[in-house]
Design an enzyme around this catalytic site. Sequence first.
Site, PDB file in Angstrom:
ATOM      1  N   ARG A 234       0.867  -1.180   0.000  1.00 46.17           N
ATOM      2  CA  ARG A 234       0.000   0.000   0.000  1.00 46.17           C
ATOM      3  C   ARG A 234       0.900   1.225   0.000  1.00 46.17           C
ATOM      4  NH1 ARG A 234      -3.464  -2.681  -1.580  1.00 46.17           N
ATOM      5  NH2 ARG A 234      -5.537  -3.087  -0.765  1.00 46.17           N
ATOM      6  N   ASP A 258       3.737  -0.003  -7.278  1.00 47.10           N
ATOM      7  CA  ASP A 258       2.432  -0.322  -7.864  1.00 47.10           C
ATOM      8  C   ASP A 258       1.325   0.402  -7.104  1.00 47.10           C
ATOM      9  OD1 ASP A 258       0.716  -1.906  -9.654  1.00 47.10           O
ATOM     10  OD2 ASP A 258       0.056  -2.895  -7.804  1.00 47.10           O
ATOM     11  N   GLU A 263      -2.942   7.775  -4.412  1.00 43.89           N
ATOM     12  CA  GLU A 263      -3.446   7.199  -5.671  1.00 43.89           C
ATOM     13  C   GLU A 263      -4.933   7.415  -5.899  1.00 43.89           C
ATOM     14  OE1 GLU A 263      -2.303   3.030  -4.836  1.00 43.89           O
ATOM     15  OE2 GLU A 263      -4.411   2.521  -5.070  1.00 43.89           O
ATOM     16  N   HIS A 295      -1.528   0.344  -9.646  1.00 45.08           N
ATOM     17  CA  HIS A 295      -2.196  -0.650  -8.785  1.00 45.08           C
ATOM     18  C   HIS A 295      -2.738  -1.818  -9.621  1.00 45.08           C
ATOM     19  CE1 HIS A 295      -4.107  -0.934  -4.556  1.00 45.08           C
ATOM     20  NE2 HIS A 295      -3.985  -2.151  -5.070  1.00 45.08           N
TER      21      HIS A 295
HETATM   22  P1  NAI Z   1      -1.323 -11.659   4.515  1.00 48.59           P
HETATM   23  O1  NAI Z   1      -2.265 -11.245   5.598  1.00 48.59           O
HETATM   24  O2  NAI Z   1      -1.367 -13.065   4.027  1.00 48.59           O
HETATM   25  O3  NAI Z   1       0.191 -11.362   4.990  1.00 48.59           O
HETATM   26  C1  NAI Z   1       0.558 -10.208   5.675  1.00 48.59           C
HETATM   27  C2  NAI Z   1       1.752 -10.538   6.545  1.00 48.59           C
HETATM   28  O4  NAI Z   1       2.161  -9.343   7.197  1.00 48.59           O
HETATM   29  C3  NAI Z   1       1.450 -11.564   7.646  1.00 48.59           C
HETATM   30  O5  NAI Z   1       2.400 -12.612   7.606  1.00 48.59           O
HETATM   31  C4  NAI Z   1       1.526 -10.761   8.937  1.00 48.59           C
HETATM   32  O6  NAI Z   1       2.022 -11.520  10.035  1.00 48.59           O
HETATM   33  C5  NAI Z   1       2.486  -9.653   8.543  1.00 48.59           C
HETATM   34  N1  NAI Z   1       2.315  -8.455   9.364  1.00 48.59           N
HETATM   35  C6  NAI Z   1       1.177  -7.777   9.603  1.00 48.59           C
HETATM   36  N2  NAI Z   1       1.428  -6.702  10.365  1.00 48.59           N
HETATM   37  C7  NAI Z   1       2.766  -6.709  10.614  1.00 48.59           C
HETATM   38  C8  NAI Z   1       3.623  -5.863  11.352  1.00 48.59           C
HETATM   39  N3  NAI Z   1       3.159  -4.786  12.000  1.00 48.59           N
HETATM   40  N4  NAI Z   1       4.921  -6.175  11.397  1.00 48.59           N
HETATM   41  C9  NAI Z   1       5.403  -7.283  10.764  1.00 48.59           C
HETATM   42  N5  NAI Z   1       4.639  -8.117  10.047  1.00 48.59           N
HETATM   43  C10 NAI Z   1       3.334  -7.829   9.979  1.00 48.59           C
HETATM   44  O7  NAI Z   1      -1.549 -10.617   3.349  1.00 48.59           O
HETATM   45  P2  NAI Z   1      -1.214 -10.809   1.793  1.00 48.59           P
HETATM   46  O8  NAI Z   1      -2.349 -11.459   1.110  1.00 48.59           O
HETATM   47  O9  NAI Z   1       0.139 -11.398   1.653  1.00 48.59           O
HETATM   48  O10 NAI Z   1      -1.211  -9.266   1.297  1.00 48.59           O
HETATM   49  C11 NAI Z   1      -0.299  -8.330   1.808  1.00 48.59           C
HETATM   50  C12 NAI Z   1      -0.734  -6.935   1.374  1.00 48.59           C
HETATM   51  O11 NAI Z   1      -0.585  -6.805  -0.029  1.00 48.59           O
HETATM   52  C13 NAI Z   1      -2.229  -6.620   1.615  1.00 48.59           C
HETATM   53  O12 NAI Z   1      -2.473  -6.169   2.929  1.00 48.59           O
HETATM   54  C14 NAI Z   1      -2.507  -5.562   0.602  1.00 48.59           C
HETATM   55  O13 NAI Z   1      -2.356  -4.276   1.173  1.00 48.59           O
HETATM   56  C15 NAI Z   1      -1.447  -5.775  -0.473  1.00 48.59           C
HETATM   57  N6  NAI Z   1      -2.045  -6.177  -1.747  1.00 48.59           N
HETATM   58  C16 NAI Z   1      -1.751  -5.451  -2.857  1.00 48.59           C
HETATM   59  C17 NAI Z   1      -2.298  -5.787  -4.090  1.00 48.59           C
HETATM   60  C18 NAI Z   1      -1.975  -5.027  -5.345  1.00 48.59           C
HETATM   61  O14 NAI Z   1      -2.658  -5.211  -6.367  1.00 48.59           O
HETATM   62  N7  NAI Z   1      -0.962  -4.186  -5.348  1.00 48.59           N
HETATM   63  C19 NAI Z   1      -3.247  -6.890  -4.199  1.00 48.59           C
HETATM   64  C20 NAI Z   1      -3.442  -7.627  -2.983  1.00 48.59           C
HETATM   65  C21 NAI Z   1      -2.867  -7.261  -1.807  1.00 48.59           C
END
Ligand code: NAI
Length: 331
Positions: A234, A258, A263, A295
């Site tokens: 993000r 991205d 945005e 994005h």
């Molecule tokens: P996920 O929930 O599977 O993984 C997130 C990881 O971050 C987890 O392992 C969690 O333990 C860790 N985490 C959370 N808060 C933390 C902190 N304060 N310190 C350290 N680690 C922390 O999420 P996923 O599916 O891997 O997605 C990650 C992010 O990618 C989403 O939140 C979203 O913002 C972004 N995203 C971007 C997309 C795009 O098109 N550019 C599409 C989909 C997601």
Amino acid sequence: MKVAIYSFHQFEKPFLEKANAGKHELHFFDVRLSVQTIVLCVGFDAVSLFVNDDASAPVLKSLHQQGIRFITLRSTGFNNVDVKEANQLGFRVTRVPAYSPYAVAEHAVALMLALNRRLIRAHGRIMDLNFSLNGLTGFDMNGKTVGIIGTGKIGSVLVRILHGFGCRLLAYDKNENEELKQKFKVEYTDFFSLCSRSEIISLHIPLMDETKYIINKSCIDVMKKGVMLINTGRGALVHTHDVITALKKGQIGYFGMDVYEEEEGLFFEDHSEDILLDDTIARLMTFQNVLITSHQAFLTETALNNIMTTTIQNLDCFENMTACENEISEK
Ligand code: NAI
């Protein structure tokens, strides 16, 4: 169920209509949900939102007054929803927890490779009949140290891909993944150590109060000179002005983004006839070593199929008043 689909994009339509198969009454609005556009969903049962729709407390209160009780997000991230307020007002809010971690991880790699091998610049030159290679030197990914911030669904896929490239993998996450440690030799480390030891850093944590501007001057200063920073998470995970300062000094050598803090109202839209008023992105666009996509990391056929199928299932749960595994709440 009568559903207002906000922030609708044409590319979504075939996937949404196929998944719906005529079950719900879908109305498409290409504007974002905001205080100004709430009027469009008068008389509807539910709203479906995307990443830049505004579901802050004032908007939620107005939706509630209109009798809407259901919100379904066509995204994984839900930082644009005031979940606490939504819970208090009695909304049921669902999202698409996973649709294709591969889509996003592969896009992160695409940014890495395009920046490293200067593909955009090379293509531009070829189009100008300039076949010179000067200034296009890249580096081998093999043997490089990559720091992955967040080893959840997307970060884990990235680990697998980069392991195949022969990269050394560092990770920072509040939850360590034993499988990644054992199978792919991922070394978990503290945040500043990851920043100081990595040649490439890629962001895959959610945006929350505690992660806002996690990449800022203090950690950029300890990074290796010329580091590559990739953000498909993000926009506000990085302090954009600190990144620009570091790009000017050469401290950051490459920046693939991205997502962008500002945005909203810019990405996903055609502004080719407009005057660009955002001086920050205008400055970013002047760097040869910055690659911006709008994005689009999620944008694959597989992902769109999964997003729309899950969205319709979430609406089915609302209509049938059944529990939904994709529901989000603060509790
Ligand atoms: P996920 O929930 O599977 O993984 C997130 C990881 O971050 C987890 O392992 C969690 O333990 C860790 N985490 C959370 N808060 C933390 C902190 N304060 N310190 C350290 N680690 C922390 O999420 P996923 O599916 O891997 O997605 C990650 C992010 O990618 C989403 O939140 C979203 O913002 C972004 N995203 C971007 C997309 C795009 O098109 N550019 C599409 C989909 C997601």
